[in-house]
Enzyme design. Structure first.
Site, PDB file in Angstrom:
ATOM      1  N   ALA A  71       5.693  -4.649   3.273  1.00  0.00           N
ATOM      2  CA  ALA A  71       5.025  -5.948   3.358  1.00  0.00           C
ATOM      3  C   ALA A  71       3.691  -5.836   4.091  1.00  0.00           C
ATOM      4  CB  ALA A  71       5.928  -6.972   4.046  1.00  0.00           C
ATOM      5  N   GLU A  72       3.656  -5.142   5.213  1.00  0.00           N
ATOM      6  CA  GLU A  72       2.400  -5.007   5.950  1.00  0.00           C
ATOM      7  C   GLU A  72       1.390  -4.189   5.157  1.00  0.00           C
ATOM      8  OE1 GLU A  72       0.384  -4.173  10.257  1.00  0.00           O
ATOM      9  OE2 GLU A  72       2.559  -4.398  10.121  1.00  0.00           O
ATOM     10  N   SER A  73       1.865  -3.182   4.450  1.00  0.00           N
ATOM     11  CA  SER A  73       0.959  -2.364   3.639  1.00  0.00           C
ATOM     12  C   SER A  73       0.299  -3.183   2.539  1.00  0.00           C
ATOM     13  CB  SER A  73       1.716  -1.177   3.020  1.00  0.00           C
ATOM     14  OG  SER A  73       2.183  -0.309   4.025  1.00  0.00           O
TER      15      SER A  73
ATOM     16  N   ALA B 106       9.498  -4.141   6.052  1.00  0.00           N
ATOM     17  CA  ALA B 106       8.348  -4.646   6.807  1.00  0.00           C
ATOM     18  C   ALA B 106       7.129  -3.741   6.612  1.00  0.00           C
ATOM     19  CB  ALA B 106       8.696  -4.770   8.285  1.00  0.00           C
TER      20      ALA B 106
END
Length: 141
Positions: free
Chosen positions: A62-64, A59
């Site tokens: 993915a957020e990065s 996660a």
């Protein structure tokens, strides 16, 4: 003079110094007009206690990559980007190698953005599917 893709990638990765991205060894490896791709090594530092990739590390990757994609596609002199919500569906375990996160825009609005992020292994097997919503807010003058 136009800057090369390699120089842009170097500049993008230099912006990650002293951040979570550097801590997790996340590296931006490719981009197009509509996508951004990053990779992260799967090593014991991102494992769960039982020796497989931790969903939280996935996660974070993915957020990065999604936030970075939103960031590079806006006017950063006037706006800054913040994540609003992330969801992650983990489909397959992995113990080593690299995972790749490719962020693609589903919606690119003036204020909000929605990104689809596919996380795969080196053989292009789907590891996780994530969705990230971001918001672009005006900088105070």
């Amino acid at each position: 003079m136009q800057i090369s893709k390699e120089d842009l990638l170097l500049k993008a990765n230099a912006a990650s110094k002293n951040t979570l991205m550097e801590t997790l060894s996340i590296e931006i490896v490719d981009f197009t007009e509509d996508t951004l791709t990053a990779r992260m090594p799967v090593t014991p530092k991102v494992h769960q206690p039982d020796g497989v990739l931790h969903g939280g590390a996935t996660a974070a990757l993915a957020e990065s990559v999604g936030s970075f994609a939103s960031h590079i596609f806006i006017n950063t002199d006037e706006f800054f980007v913040r994540g609003l919500e992330i969801t992650a569906n983990h489909l397959k375990s992995i113990k080593d190698g690299y995972i790749y996160a490719k962020a693609s825009f589903l919606h690119r609005g003036r204020t909000t953005q929605l990104l689809d992020i596919r996380v795969t292994d080196e053989a292009d097997n789907l590891i996780s599917i994530c969705r990230l919503s971001t918001i672009s807010l005006p900088k105070k003058k």
